[in-house]
Write an enzyme that holds these catalytic residues in place. Structure first.
Site, PDB file in Angstrom:
ATOM      1  N   ARG A 145       4.011  11.110  12.022  1.00  0.00           N
ATOM      2  CA  ARG A 145       4.978   9.976  12.373  1.00  0.00           C
ATOM      3  C   ARG A 145       6.377  10.395  11.919  1.00  0.00           C
ATOM      4  O   ARG A 145       7.177   9.791  12.748  1.00  0.00           O
ATOM      5  CB  ARG A 145       4.294   8.677  11.430  1.00  0.00           C
ATOM      6  CG  ARG A 145       5.312   7.640  11.781  1.00  0.00           C
ATOM      7  CD  ARG A 145       4.686   6.338  11.428  1.00  0.00           C
ATOM      8  NE  ARG A 145       3.546   6.088  12.277  1.00  0.00           N
ATOM      9  CZ  ARG A 145       2.208   5.819  12.129  1.00  0.00           C
ATOM     10  NH1 ARG A 145       1.987   5.062  10.753  1.00  0.00           N
ATOM     11  NH2 ARG A 145       1.245   5.188  12.951  1.00  0.00           N
ATOM     12  N   TYR A 146       6.561  10.763  10.571  1.00  0.00           N
ATOM     13  CA  TYR A 146       7.850  11.067  10.350  1.00  0.00           C
ATOM     14  C   TYR A 146       8.331  12.623  10.415  1.00  0.00           C
ATOM     15  O   TYR A 146       7.308  13.381  10.275  1.00  0.00           O
ATOM     16  CB  TYR A 146       8.103  10.584   8.616  1.00  0.00           C
ATOM     17  CG  TYR A 146       7.792   9.244   8.451  1.00  0.00           C
ATOM     18  CD1 TYR A 146       8.422   8.184   8.602  1.00  0.00           C
ATOM     19  CD2 TYR A 146       6.388   9.112   7.833  1.00  0.00           C
ATOM     20  CE1 TYR A 146       8.221   6.771   8.416  1.00  0.00           C
ATOM     21  CE2 TYR A 146       5.924   7.470   7.595  1.00  0.00           C
ATOM     22  CZ  TYR A 146       6.941   6.552   7.722  1.00  0.00           C
ATOM     23  OH  TYR A 146       6.801   5.383   7.476  1.00  0.00           O
ATOM     24  N   ARG A 149       7.196  14.787   7.031  1.00  0.00           N
ATOM     25  CA  ARG A 149       5.964  14.837   6.445  1.00  0.00           C
ATOM     26  C   ARG A 149       4.870  14.321   7.358  1.00  0.00           C
ATOM     27  O   ARG A 149       4.894  13.687   8.201  1.00  0.00           O
ATOM     28  CB  ARG A 149       6.197  13.967   5.071  1.00  0.00           C
ATOM     29  CG  ARG A 149       6.688  12.463   5.660  1.00  0.00           C
ATOM     30  CD  ARG A 149       7.531  12.157   4.342  1.00  0.00           C
ATOM     31  NE  ARG A 149       7.971  10.685   4.577  1.00  0.00           N
ATOM     32  CZ  ARG A 149       9.095  10.447   5.128  1.00  0.00           C
ATOM     33  NH1 ARG A 149       9.587  11.101   5.854  1.00  0.00           N
ATOM     34  NH2 ARG A 149       9.215   8.842   5.087  1.00  0.00           N
ATOM     35  N   CYS A 158     -14.749   6.910   0.661  1.00  0.00           N
ATOM     36  CA  CYS A 158     -14.102   6.503  -0.619  1.00  0.00           C
ATOM     37  C   CYS A 158     -15.095   6.234  -1.747  1.00  0.00           C
ATOM     38  O   CYS A 158     -16.299   6.419  -1.418  1.00  0.00           O
ATOM     39  CB  CYS A 158     -13.448   4.940  -0.432  1.00  0.00           C
ATOM     40  SG  CYS A 158     -12.047   5.436   0.878  1.00  0.00           S
ATOM     41  N   CYS A 162     -12.539  -1.244   0.037  1.00  0.00           N
ATOM     42  CA  CYS A 162     -11.751  -2.227   0.080  1.00  0.00           C
ATOM     43  C   CYS A 162     -11.765  -3.143   1.349  1.00  0.00           C
ATOM     44  O   CYS A 162     -11.699  -2.870   2.394  1.00  0.00           O
ATOM     45  CB  CYS A 162     -10.205  -1.851   0.014  1.00  0.00           C
ATOM     46  SG  CYS A 162     -10.074  -0.755  -1.395  1.00  0.00           S
ATOM     47  N   CYS A 165      -9.114  -2.807   4.247  1.00  0.00           N
ATOM     48  CA  CYS A 165      -8.885  -1.335   4.363  1.00  0.00           C
ATOM     49  C   CYS A 165      -7.974  -1.296   5.565  1.00  0.00           C
ATOM     50  O   CYS A 165      -8.646  -1.653   7.004  1.00  0.00           O
ATOM     51  CB  CYS A 165      -9.853  -0.484   4.355  1.00  0.00           C
ATOM     52  SG  CYS A 165      -9.325   1.220   4.520  1.00  0.00           S
ATOM     53  N   ARG A 167      -7.717   1.318   7.376  1.00  0.00           N
ATOM     54  CA  ARG A 167      -8.347   2.477   8.149  1.00  0.00           C
ATOM     55  C   ARG A 167      -9.815   2.196   8.481  1.00  0.00           C
ATOM     56  O   ARG A 167     -10.613   3.010   8.421  1.00  0.00           O
ATOM     57  CB  ARG A 167      -8.122   3.773   7.695  1.00  0.00           C
ATOM     58  CG  ARG A 167      -6.814   4.491   8.026  1.00  0.00           C
ATOM     59  CD  ARG A 167      -6.647   5.778   7.606  1.00  0.00           C
ATOM     60  NE  ARG A 167      -5.190   5.821   7.520  1.00  0.00           N
ATOM     61  CZ  ARG A 167      -4.532   6.017   6.348  1.00  0.00           C
ATOM     62  NH1 ARG A 167      -5.201   6.275   5.284  1.00  0.00           N
ATOM     63  NH2 ARG A 167      -3.254   6.097   6.088  1.00  0.00           N
ATOM     64  N   ASP A 363       4.489  -2.286   7.155  1.00  0.00           N
ATOM     65  CA  ASP A 363       4.435  -0.852   7.933  1.00  0.00           C
ATOM     66  C   ASP A 363       4.249  -1.598   9.295  1.00  0.00           C
ATOM     67  O   ASP A 363       3.426  -2.343   9.553  1.00  0.00           O
ATOM     68  CB  ASP A 363       3.049  -0.251   7.520  1.00  0.00           C
ATOM     69  CG  ASP A 363       3.016   1.258   7.494  1.00  0.00           C
ATOM     70  OD1 ASP A 363       3.925   1.639   8.471  1.00  0.00           O
ATOM     71  OD2 ASP A 363       2.319   1.804   6.544  1.00  0.00           O
TER      72      ASP A 363
HETATM   73  C1  LIG Z   1       3.051   6.327   4.126  1.00  0.00           C
HETATM   74  C2  LIG Z   1       3.117   7.389   5.246  1.00  0.00           C
HETATM   75  C3  LIG Z   1       3.734   8.474   4.733  1.00  0.00           C
HETATM   76  C4  LIG Z   1       4.477   8.751   3.544  1.00  0.00           C
HETATM   77  O1  LIG Z   1       5.629   7.724   3.659  1.00  0.00           O
HETATM   78  P1  LIG Z   1       6.656   7.636   2.309  1.00  0.00           P
HETATM   79  O2  LIG Z   1       7.465   6.558   2.519  1.00  0.00           O
HETATM   80  O3  LIG Z   1       7.230   9.096   2.255  1.00  0.00           O
HETATM   81  O4  LIG Z   1       5.806   7.712   1.114  1.00  0.00           O
HETATM   82  C5  LIG Z   1       3.590   9.709   5.741  1.00  0.00           C
HETATM   83  N1  LIG Z   1       3.012   9.465   6.934  1.00  0.00           N
HETATM   84  C6  LIG Z   1       2.274   8.437   7.257  1.00  0.00           C
HETATM   85  C7  LIG Z   1       1.631   8.347   8.632  1.00  0.00           C
HETATM   86  C8  LIG Z   1       2.496   7.203   6.564  1.00  0.00           C
HETATM   87  O5  LIG Z   1       1.409   6.263   6.713  1.00  0.00           O
HETATM   88  S1  SF4 Z   2      -7.841   1.199   1.175  1.00  0.00           S
HETATM   89 FE1  SF4 Z   2      -9.364   2.022   2.712  1.00  0.00          FE
HETATM   90  S2  SF4 Z   2      -9.073   4.081   2.306  1.00  0.00           S
HETATM   91 FE2  SF4 Z   2      -8.192   3.127   0.411  1.00  0.00          FE
HETATM   92  S3  SF4 Z   2      -9.753   3.120  -1.009  1.00  0.00           S
HETATM   93 FE3  SF4 Z   2      -9.838   1.116  -0.087  1.00  0.00          FE
HETATM   94  S4  SF4 Z   2     -11.271   1.576   1.537  1.00  0.00           S
HETATM   95 FE4  SF4 Z   2     -10.467   3.507   0.959  1.00  0.00          FE
END
Ligand SMILES: *Cc1c(COP(=O)(O)O)cnc(C)c1O
Ligand code: SF4
Length: 511
Positions: A145-146, A149, A158, A162, A165, A167, A363
């Protein structure tokens, strides 16, 4: 213990060695042994050897109503949540569930891991993949996305799960796991994409992987010359601190520079076991940060947050981010107004050490990435006058210089050799000197689905790797199919690629 005086050789050993009782990793219990958290009575007879074995903890996780009822006094709504057929996975380590007060239905740890009936209810704005990660995945499990990174999801498993979550669409599902084959495809993409200098390993939770598999992924990353930093995001130290053993720390230390973000939401999670796990990781040279999620009924309180950040820094963990809860299925009842996060930052900034204050992040729904949200400390800004206010509300003026000239870019070697990766111009171009101000570029046009998609997907240079994509405008020749064109999306619904169609933006996905 020996000690050495400055430049004058050895001095005699101290008679009583100094023991630091303030170090949370050295806490002792009433029996004089290293302090331990309470165990739920049903595990009273388990020998310590087993209890402290991470494999035993993982294989004795609790997940069904009958079992949990032996540990906690359940409410009707918890029973409803636990009996729901299609719920997000429930599985809790004996260690973690033992931290819960069995009689308190509002226990902050309990609320994070025991489902309530109301998590099945949908809410306005809810999405399955609220950060549109699947759409930014050039290969399964890799989110680019960035510009510099990537997020590398190396497992969907996991140590415990949680309820909120982000995801939950993939996490916990054993049929959707990532394995060596996916890791290889992810590594291959990273190899082909030299702008990636930071790889964030997450999941799921990478530290739950079989040690060999985790190490082979780390080694694969370290063999890529342009990967500078590896980061692991993990909740294992919280759910399963037993896993952080010397062997793991030694293994991780081979792959430096390696950073880790843990995920603690409430001070009650900071136990002597977690303190010792953090200490081991720190001693292995791994800088630790914490990411927490702002959760109604768990930590939506400035006093709890203040306690949390103080307990974290005491354990040498730097509070990194506090996230606004995502618009994800199952998390509706955890959501707080954005103002609550601002209030928490107000209550920390200036009132406590700067390194104890995390950044509050929303986010962006739809996949725009992390957006820092903060209180206004800048009251007014006009010609050479900056009016600021401090944490107490005190107002001050900063006189700007009248004679400032930007440095000479022509003779600056950093300006002459800007970062090579594409996509750094963002909306400002500040980093490559193209612009000196911010323009709302990319947000101006009205898009039929709102404006969120504009700047990201229209500019493939941000995610298409060098050599295989359209960075130089040549590599992508053919038009790929428009995904689910003409489909009607309801509010908050995500357009998703149809079965068999490419889902990654490296495929020049069109929306
Ligand atoms: C959170 C995240 C990162 C890392 O973001 P930082 O602000 O550098 O900690 C990188 N890629 C994705 C898709 C993310 O959700
Ligand atoms: S937030 Fe989601 S990915 Fe992170 S530890 Fe909890 S269940 Fe696992």
């Amino acid at each position: 213990m020996e000690s050495q005086a400055h430049g004058s050789g050895m001095v005699k050993a101290e008679e009583t060695p100094f023991v630091n009782r303030r170090d949370p990793a050295l806490q002792l219990g009433p029996d004089g042994l290293p302090a331990r958290s309470r165990r739920a009575p049903m595990w009273d007879d388990v020998p310590d050897e087993k209890w402290n074995d991470w494999r035993w903890q993982l294989s004795h996780r609790v997940n069904d109503l009958a079992e949990i009822e032996q540990i906690l006094e359940l409410t009707d709504e918890e029973r409803e949540g636990l009996s729901a057929p299609d719920k997000f996975r429930v599985d809790v380590t004996p260690y973690f569930i033992s931290l819960i007060d069995p009689r308190n239905p509002d226990d902050p740890i309990r609320r994070q891991i025991i489902p309530l009936g109301r998590e099945l209810r949908s809410f306005t704005g809810m999405m399955e993949d609220s950060l549109a990660e699947d759409r930014h995945s050039p290969v399964p499990g890799l989110v680019h996305r960035y510009p510099d990174r990537v997020l590398m999801l190396i497992t969907t498993q996991c140590a415990s799960y949680c309820r909120y979550c982000t995801r939950s669409r993939i996490v916990g599902d054993p049929t959707q796991n990532f394995n060596r084959r996916e890791h290889e495809a992810q590594l291959d993409y990273i190899r082909r994409t030299p702008q990636i200098r930071d790889v964030l390993i997450s999941g799921g939770d990478g530290l739950t992987l079989a040690p060999k598999l985790l190490e082979s992924a780390l080694r694969g990353l370290r063999e890529i010359p342009h990967v500078e930093v590896i980061r692991i995001g993990s909740r294992v130290p919280i759910f399963l601190p037993q896993r952080i053993d010397d062997e793991l720390c030694e293994m991780l230390a081979k792959y430096h520079p390696l950073w880790m973000n843990i995920h603690v939401n409430h001070p009650q999670e900071i136990t002597p076991e977690l303190a010792r796990a953090c200490d081991k990781l720190s001693r292995a040279g791994i800088p630790l940060g914490n990411q927490s999620v702002l959760l109604a009924g768990v930590n939506d309180c400035v006093h709890i947050q203040r306690e949390l950040v103080h307990r974290l820094v005491e354990n040498r963990v730097r509070p990194y981010y506090i996230y606004q809860c995502d618009l994800v299925e199952g998390a509706g009842h955890f959501r707080t107004p954005v103002g609550k996060g601002l209030e928490i930052i107000e209550g920390l900034r200036g009132h406590t050490s700067g390194y104890a204050v995390p950044q509050f992040i929303v986010d962006a729904p739809g996949g725009g990435g992390k957006i820092p949200v903060m209180p206004n400390y800048l009251v007014s800004y006009s010609d050479h006058k900056v009016i600021l206010r401090n944490y107490e509300g005190y107002i001050t003026t900063y006189e700007e210089p009248q004679d400032y000239r930007p440095h000479d870019q022509a003779s600056c070697q950093y300006c002459q050799h800007p970062r090579p990766e594409p996509g750094q111009e963002g909306i400002t171009g500040l980093l490559d000197g193209k612009r000196m101000w911010i323009e709302p570029a990319g947000f101006g046009q009205v898009h039929e689905r709102g404006t969120q998609e504009q700047h990201r997907l229209k500019d493939p240079s941000k995610w298409v790797p060098f050599g295989v994509g359209a960075i130089d405008g040549t590599a992508i020749a053919t038009e790929l199919p428009v995904l689910q064109s003409g489909a009607d999306y309801g509010p908050g619904e995500e357009p998703r690629p149809a079965e068999g169609l490419p889902s990654g933006s490296a495929n020049h996905e069109l929306l």
